[in-house]
Design an enzyme around this catalytic site. Structure first.
Site: not given
Length: 148
Positions: A10-11, A18, A23, A75, A78, A99, A101, A108
């Site tokens: 998502p996103n 964004r 990012y 990735n 969330a 995985e 990111h 964070r």
């Protein structure tokens, strides 16, 4: 030709727009083209898929095992922090998942520092921007070429 799935949650379709300070400015299309091109140069066919919907990501993970994929660069966005359904989908397949990111999730907000995916993935690359995708691809390239 060996196949790799580049899977984004998502996103991530909003990359480039964004929070560019977190990012970066590359779009998801930019990243996908870079990874496809690098894969092709090493005899890997990279298929790309992005969804904002948990069930679609799970369905994609389920289908790749039967389609002979050699690996997944994922990735989960969330979903990383709470989707036990995606975690279980990864655990249910015999295809290695790395995985990735873009940001350092461990540096964070507190809720971002835990990955429910990490225990069932082969490894995790965080905080290196879009280069994290390239590093994950290099693992699969190395395996194809007998280096790992």
């Amino acid at each position: 030709m060996s196949k790799i799935l580049l899977l984004n949650g998502p996103n991530l379709n909003r990359l480039g727009k964004r929070e560019p300070d977190v990012y970066g400015t590359l779009t998801l299309s930019d990243i996908e083209e870079k990874i496809k091109s690098a894969g092709q140069a090493h005899g890997l066919d990279v298929e790309c898929f992005q969804s904002n919907h948990e069930g679609q990501l799970i369905d994609k993970l389920h289908e790749i095992e039967d389609r002979g994929f050699a690996g997944v660069i994922f990735n989960p966005g969330a979903f990383t922090h709470y989707s036990y359904a995606i975690r279980d989908a990864i655990a249910a397949i015999n295809v290695p998942v790395i995985e990735v990111h873009i940001s350092n999730i461990h540096a964070r907000e507190e809720f971002r520092s835990h990955s429910v995916m990490a225990p069932v993935t082969e490894g995790q690359i965080v905080g290196l921007g879009s280069a994290g995708y390239e590093l994950a691809l290099s693992v699969f390239i190395g395996r194809k070429e007998g280096e790992n």
